[in-house]
Design an enzyme around this catalytic site. Structure first.
Site, mmCIF file in Angstrom:
data_model
loop_
_atom_site.group_PDB
_atom_site.id
_atom_site.type_symbol
_atom_site.label_atom_id
_atom_site.label_comp_id
_atom_site.label_asym_id
_atom_site.label_seq_id
_atom_site.Cartn_x
_atom_site.Cartn_y
_atom_site.Cartn_z
ATOM 1 N N THR A 199 0.802 -1.211 -0.099
ATOM 2 C CA THR A 199 0.007 -0.061 0.217
ATOM 3 C C THR A 199 0.760 1.321 -0.174
ATOM 4 O O THR A 199 1.843 1.291 0.411
ATOM 5 C CB THR A 199 -0.824 0.160 1.135
ATOM 6 O OG1 THR A 199 -0.193 0.022 2.482
ATOM 7 C CG2 THR A 199 -1.808 -1.137 1.111
ATOM 8 N N ASP A 200 0.076 2.413 -0.290
ATOM 9 C CA ASP A 200 0.965 4.003 -0.352
ATOM 10 C C ASP A 200 0.661 4.484 0.874
ATOM 11 O O ASP A 200 0.025 3.828 1.804
ATOM 12 C CB ASP A 200 0.536 4.364 -1.675
ATOM 13 C CG ASP A 200 -1.216 4.854 -1.615
ATOM 14 O OD1 ASP A 200 -1.677 4.790 -0.618
ATOM 15 O OD2 ASP A 200 -1.678 5.217 -2.695
ATOM 16 N N PRO A 201 1.145 5.564 1.119
ATOM 17 C CA PRO A 201 0.953 6.269 2.344
ATOM 18 C C PRO A 201 -0.646 6.507 2.666
ATOM 19 O O PRO A 201 -1.169 6.756 3.973
ATOM 20 C CB PRO A 201 1.507 7.642 2.169
ATOM 21 C CG PRO A 201 2.544 7.338 1.208
ATOM 22 C CD PRO A 201 2.006 6.467 0.218
ATOM 23 N N ILE A 247 -3.867 2.489 0.447
ATOM 24 C CA ILE A 247 -4.407 1.869 -0.664
ATOM 25 C C ILE A 247 -3.565 0.972 -1.426
ATOM 26 O O ILE A 247 -2.297 1.612 -1.464
ATOM 27 C CB ILE A 247 -5.382 2.757 -1.748
ATOM 28 C CG1 ILE A 247 -4.625 3.687 -2.198
ATOM 29 C CG2 ILE A 247 -6.595 3.343 -0.704
ATOM 30 C CD1 ILE A 247 -5.466 4.572 -3.155
#
Length: 150
Positions: free
Chosen positions: A25-27, A30
């Site tokens: 996931t990203d920050p 998601i």
């Protein structure tokens, strides 16, 4: 002996699951868009193990199948902790290639991503040459799974 393609069955489907890991996931929490290609590979490997056409089976016959084209269409996000369902669909073709389509669903059965990959046969024994003809082991597999007439 020339074999004809069946008109009834043109696709073979396998369904598997994957849990979204934190590292994917990203920050914002998601799934980063590039990881969907990894999910496609997870589905393709599960398909291969289930239907007897895994990368190890291909290697045993002296072939590799690199991806020459891939596409994704993102519809909804997956998030850390989600359990995604990967529907992997083998699409039969008379050409010396493997075409897979993918549908990824979230735990609410909402479609989150679709895609496709195309793989070609490369001879691992020689110089890594592209095979323009369907390898015999793959023709045998097609017959075994009902894609070819007897």
């Amino acid at each position: 002996m020339k074999r004809k393609m069946r008109s009834k069955q043109k696709e073979i489907v396998h369904v598997s699951e994957v849990r979204v890991r934190f590292v994917e996931t990203d920050p914002l929490g998601i799934v980063w868009h590039g990881n969907y290609i990894q999910y496609f590979e997870d589905g393709r490997e599960a398909f291969g193990r289930k239907h007897g056409i895994s990368y190890l089976d291909q290697k045993e016959h002296g072939f590799a199948t690199p991806i020459v084209k891939s596409s994704t269409d993102h519809k909804l996000p997956l998030r850390y902790g989600d359990v995604a369902t990967i529907k992997t669909i083998y699409v039969d073709t008379p050409a010396a290639k493997m075409v897979f389509r993918y549908e990824i669903y979230n735990q609410n059965q909402q479609l989150v991503c679709t895609g496709e990959t195309i793989q070609v046969f490369v001879d691992k024994i020689g110089e890594g040459d592209l095979s323009l003809n369907i390898p015999p082991f793959f023709m045998e597999w097609k017959q075994k799974v009902g894609l070819l007439d007897e």
